[in-house]
Design a protein around this motif. Structure first.
Motif, PDB file in Angstrom:
ATOM      1  N   ALA A 100      34.003  36.421  43.238  1.00  0.00           N
ATOM      2  CA  ALA A 100      34.716  36.112  44.396  1.00  0.00           C
ATOM      3  C   ALA A 100      36.003  36.444  44.357  1.00  0.00           C
ATOM      4  CB  ALA A 100      34.383  34.914  45.350  1.00  0.00           C
ATOM      5  N   PHE A 101      36.531  35.805  43.179  1.00  0.00           N
ATOM      6  CA  PHE A 101      38.084  35.582  42.825  1.00  0.00           C
ATOM      7  C   PHE A 101      38.365  37.483  42.378  1.00  0.00           C
ATOM      8  CE2 PHE A 101      41.355  35.318  39.523  1.00  0.00           C
ATOM      9  CZ  PHE A 101      42.318  35.074  40.083  1.00  0.00           C
ATOM     10  N   VAL A 102      37.279  37.810  41.577  1.00  0.00           N
ATOM     11  CA  VAL A 102      37.654  39.212  41.183  1.00  0.00           C
ATOM     12  C   VAL A 102      37.647  40.275  42.386  1.00  0.00           C
ATOM     13  CG1 VAL A 102      36.657  41.197  39.519  1.00  0.00           C
ATOM     14  CG2 VAL A 102      36.822  38.578  38.651  1.00  0.00           C
ATOM     15  N   ILE A 103      36.660  40.011  43.231  1.00  0.00           N
ATOM     16  CA  ILE A 103      36.526  40.950  44.300  1.00  0.00           C
ATOM     17  C   ILE A 103      37.626  40.924  45.157  1.00  0.00           C
ATOM     18  CG2 ILE A 103      35.148  41.479  46.258  1.00  0.00           C
ATOM     19  CD1 ILE A 103      32.719  40.446  44.563  1.00  0.00           C
ATOM     20  N   VAL A 104      38.249  39.642  45.381  1.00  0.00           N
ATOM     21  CA  VAL A 104      39.339  39.386  46.458  1.00  0.00           C
ATOM     22  C   VAL A 104      40.363  40.041  45.843  1.00  0.00           C
ATOM     23  CG1 VAL A 104      40.622  37.995  47.814  1.00  0.00           C
ATOM     24  CG2 VAL A 104      38.174  37.589  47.503  1.00  0.00           C
ATOM     25  N   ARG A 105      40.741  39.640  44.654  1.00  0.00           N
ATOM     26  CA  ARG A 105      42.129  40.002  44.198  1.00  0.00           C
ATOM     27  C   ARG A 105      42.192  41.576  43.447  1.00  0.00           C
ATOM     28  NH1 ARG A 105      44.219  36.810  47.037  1.00  0.00           N
ATOM     29  NH2 ARG A 105      44.451  34.680  46.667  1.00  0.00           N
ATOM     30  N   ASN A 106      41.182  42.288  43.378  1.00  0.00           N
ATOM     31  CA  ASN A 106      41.328  43.806  43.012  1.00  0.00           C
ATOM     32  C   ASN A 106      40.507  44.552  44.035  1.00  0.00           C
ATOM     33  OD1 ASN A 106      41.562  43.409  39.768  1.00  0.00           O
ATOM     34  ND2 ASN A 106      40.152  41.526  40.302  1.00  0.00           N
ATOM     35  N   LYS A 107      41.380  45.697  44.051  1.00  0.00           N
ATOM     36  CA  LYS A 107      41.033  46.712  45.357  1.00  0.00           C
ATOM     37  C   LYS A 107      40.230  47.618  44.689  1.00  0.00           C
ATOM     38  CE  LYS A 107      43.183  44.073  48.265  1.00  0.00           C
ATOM     39  NZ  LYS A 107      42.661  43.294  49.097  1.00  0.00           N
ATOM     40  N   TRP A 108      39.491  47.525  43.736  1.00  0.00           N
ATOM     41  CA  TRP A 108      38.587  48.410  42.928  1.00  0.00           C
ATOM     42  C   TRP A 108      37.525  48.861  43.765  1.00  0.00           C
ATOM     43  CZ3 TRP A 108      38.034  45.082  38.234  1.00  0.00           C
ATOM     44  CH2 TRP A 108      39.485  45.116  37.502  1.00  0.00           C
ATOM     45  N   LYS A 109      37.087  50.151  43.732  1.00  0.00           N
ATOM     46  CA  LYS A 109      35.863  50.565  44.572  1.00  0.00           C
ATOM     47  C   LYS A 109      34.564  49.907  44.025  1.00  0.00           C
ATOM     48  CE  LYS A 109      33.691  54.857  46.469  1.00  0.00           C
ATOM     49  NZ  LYS A 109      33.972  56.244  46.471  1.00  0.00           N
ATOM     50  N   ALA A 110      34.423  49.578  42.834  1.00  0.00           N
ATOM     51  CA  ALA A 110      33.175  48.922  42.408  1.00  0.00           C
ATOM     52  C   ALA A 110      33.185  47.451  42.912  1.00  0.00           C
ATOM     53  CB  ALA A 110      33.500  48.767  40.823  1.00  0.00           C
ATOM     54  N   CYS A 111      34.297  46.937  43.215  1.00  0.00           N
ATOM     55  CA  CYS A 111      34.370  45.609  43.615  1.00  0.00           C
ATOM     56  C   CYS A 111      33.939  45.669  45.304  1.00  0.00           C
ATOM     57  CB  CYS A 111      35.494  44.749  43.717  1.00  0.00           C
ATOM     58  SG  CYS A 111      36.048  44.295  42.216  1.00  0.00           S
ATOM     59  N   THR A 112      34.080  46.575  45.902  1.00  0.00           N
ATOM     60  CA  THR A 112      33.814  46.735  47.293  1.00  0.00           C
ATOM     61  C   THR A 112      32.467  47.023  47.541  1.00  0.00           C
ATOM     62  OG1 THR A 112      35.852  47.759  48.041  1.00  0.00           O
ATOM     63  CG2 THR A 112      34.101  48.195  49.485  1.00  0.00           C
ATOM     64  N   LEU A 113      31.878  48.111  46.348  1.00  0.00           N
ATOM     65  CA  LEU A 113      30.399  48.398  46.364  1.00  0.00           C
ATOM     66  C   LEU A 113      29.550  47.200  45.988  1.00  0.00           C
ATOM     67  CD1 LEU A 113      30.529  51.776  44.619  1.00  0.00           C
ATOM     68  CD2 LEU A 113      30.095  51.353  47.100  1.00  0.00           C
ATOM     69  N   LEU A 114      29.880  46.327  44.850  1.00  0.00           N
ATOM     70  CA  LEU A 114      29.227  45.062  44.758  1.00  0.00           C
ATOM     71  C   LEU A 114      29.253  44.245  45.842  1.00  0.00           C
ATOM     72  CD1 LEU A 114      28.131  43.439  42.282  1.00  0.00           C
ATOM     73  CD2 LEU A 114      30.456  42.477  41.869  1.00  0.00           C
ATOM     74  N   PHE A 115      30.480  43.917  46.395  1.00  0.00           N
ATOM     75  CA  PHE A 115      30.265  42.960  47.356  1.00  0.00           C
ATOM     76  C   PHE A 115      29.479  43.168  48.677  1.00  0.00           C
ATOM     77  CE2 PHE A 115      32.198  40.683  51.176  1.00  0.00           C
ATOM     78  CZ  PHE A 115      32.113  39.604  50.702  1.00  0.00           C
ATOM     79  N   SER A 116      29.454  44.712  48.740  1.00  0.00           N
ATOM     80  CA  SER A 116      28.583  45.288  49.916  1.00  0.00           C
ATOM     81  C   SER A 116      27.130  45.163  49.443  1.00  0.00           C
ATOM     82  CB  SER A 116      28.870  46.706  50.174  1.00  0.00           C
ATOM     83  OG  SER A 116      30.266  46.736  50.851  1.00  0.00           O
ATOM     84  N   GLY A 117      26.921  45.002  48.238  1.00  0.00           N
ATOM     85  CA  GLY A 117      25.303  45.161  47.734  1.00  0.00           C
ATOM     86  C   GLY A 117      24.861  43.646  48.054  1.00  0.00           C
ATOM     87  N   MET A 118      25.955  42.748  47.587  1.00  0.00           N
ATOM     88  CA  MET A 118      25.561  41.301  47.824  1.00  0.00           C
ATOM     89  C   MET A 118      25.135  40.997  49.106  1.00  0.00           C
ATOM     90  SD  MET A 118      28.074  39.240  45.241  1.00  0.00           S
ATOM     91  CE  MET A 118      27.623  39.270  43.414  1.00  0.00           C
ATOM     92  N   ILE A 119      26.044  41.525  49.962  1.00  0.00           N
ATOM     93  CA  ILE A 119      25.732  41.140  51.436  1.00  0.00           C
ATOM     94  C   ILE A 119      24.433  41.530  52.035  1.00  0.00           C
ATOM     95  CG2 ILE A 119      26.764  41.547  53.753  1.00  0.00           C
ATOM     96  CD1 ILE A 119      28.261  39.546  52.170  1.00  0.00           C
ATOM     97  N   ALA A 120      24.250  42.810  51.524  1.00  0.00           N
ATOM     98  CA  ALA A 120      22.708  43.737  51.827  1.00  0.00           C
ATOM     99  C   ALA A 120      21.470  42.651  51.335  1.00  0.00           C
ATOM    100  CB  ALA A 120      22.964  44.958  51.444  1.00  0.00           C
ATOM    101  N   SER A 121      21.968  42.356  50.174  1.00  0.00           N
ATOM    102  CA  SER A 121      20.658  41.857  49.564  1.00  0.00           C
ATOM    103  C   SER A 121      20.476  40.561  50.297  1.00  0.00           C
ATOM    104  CB  SER A 121      21.055  41.226  48.100  1.00  0.00           C
ATOM    105  OG  SER A 121      22.015  40.375  47.863  1.00  0.00           O
TER     106      SER A 121
END
Length: 286
Positions: A100-121
């Motif tokens: 969560a720390f990496v996803i929130v503090r980095n605006k990388w597209k990979a972070c957005t895709l990873l977080f979206s995948g987690m929510i979908a799962s």
């Protein structure tokens, strides 16, 4: 004046109805627990004849506890449950808070895709994955019948929800200025996470810990699929010993249930003051 009195009366009636509904719901929720407590001190015959009586016809008895402990090999099952629950919870907290720390503090597209995948799962029911899971890890990889496998599966299934909760807490409650100040003072990102971010996540950590610990401790389905050897049984699986084909000793079952719920109940009592704060920490901006 009359309108004010009518409004006040309606408010009192509404409040009284709300309290009445809450009391009814409380009674409905607490009744199974009360039923277990009053029946655990009765003989099998007394439970069958009058399960709602506070004291059975044969009086107060403690014989169900030693019998239950011996029949289900309680201390071995307790150790297995404790190992699985503690390590699964700790790993879930560490992995999800870091993610969560990496996803929130980095605006990388990979972070957005990873977080979206987690929510979908999170919307995929476990029952859909149950048979492929056993076929893959048991039939192909042969890694079932292991506490390590069970721990890693628990972490895998719980990390999405935990990351979602930590994401909201970090995004809402931890200002970027604190981390920038730590970096200026010479902290690395790793030190900033451990010395600044992680301590401020205490309410969310407590909330995730109690939710996941309760889920891991009480889980029956996943351990029953992964663990086949009796020496690895957790408490929910060990309680199968009380259910026979033609009869069930409900006194022993009640004793086993009470013994099983006490550790997680104690944990909840210690962490309950953090629960509401942790759940709502990411809900609104502060």
């Amino acid at each position: 004046m009359i309108e004010n009195e009518n409004a006040a009366r309606k408010k009192k009636i509404s409040h009284a109805v709300t309290i009445a509904v809450l009391i009814v719901l409380f009674v409905l929720f607490i009744f199974p627990f009360v039923l277990v407590v009053i029946n655990v001190f009765k003989t099998k015959g007394d439970i069958t004849s009058n399960p709602l009586a506070l004291i059975g016809a044969h009086g107060f008895t403690l014989e169900n506890f030693p019998k239950a402990i011996k029949k289900m090999n309680f201390f071995l099952a307790f150790r297995n449950s404790l190992i699985v629950t503690v390590f699964s919870t700790i790993l879930t907290l560490l992995v999800s808070s870091m993610a969560a720390f990496v996803i929130v503090r980095n605006k990388w597209k990979a972070c957005t895709l990873l977080f979206s995948g987690m929510i979908a799962s999170m919307v995929i029911p476990f029952q859909v994955l149950m048979i492929p899971l056993v076929s893959l890890y048991g039939g192909i990889f042969g890694v079932l019948n292991s506490r390590i496998t069970l721990i890693l599966m628990h972490v895998g299934f719980s990390v999405s929800m935990a990351t979602f909760m930590f994401h909201g807490a970090i995004h809402t409650n931890i200002p970027m200025e604190l981390e920038e100040a730590a970096l200026i003072d010479g902290c690395t990102r790793w030190q900033t996470y451990w010395k600044v971010v992680f301590p401020l996540l205490k309410p969310t950590i407590a909330t995730v810990a109690i939710i996941d610990a309760m889920a891991f401790w009480n889980d029956y389905l996943l351990p029953s699929l992964v663990l086949a050897r009796k020496e690895l049984y957790t408490i929910p699986i060990a309680t199968q010993a009380f259910y026979g084909t033609y009869s069930t000793d409900m006194g022993l079952v009640m004793a086993a249930l009470l013994l099983a719920m006490l550790p997680i109940l104690i944990l909840y009592l210690f962490l309950q003051r953090y629960i509401v704060e942790g759940v709502t920490s990411g809900a609104v901006k502060g």
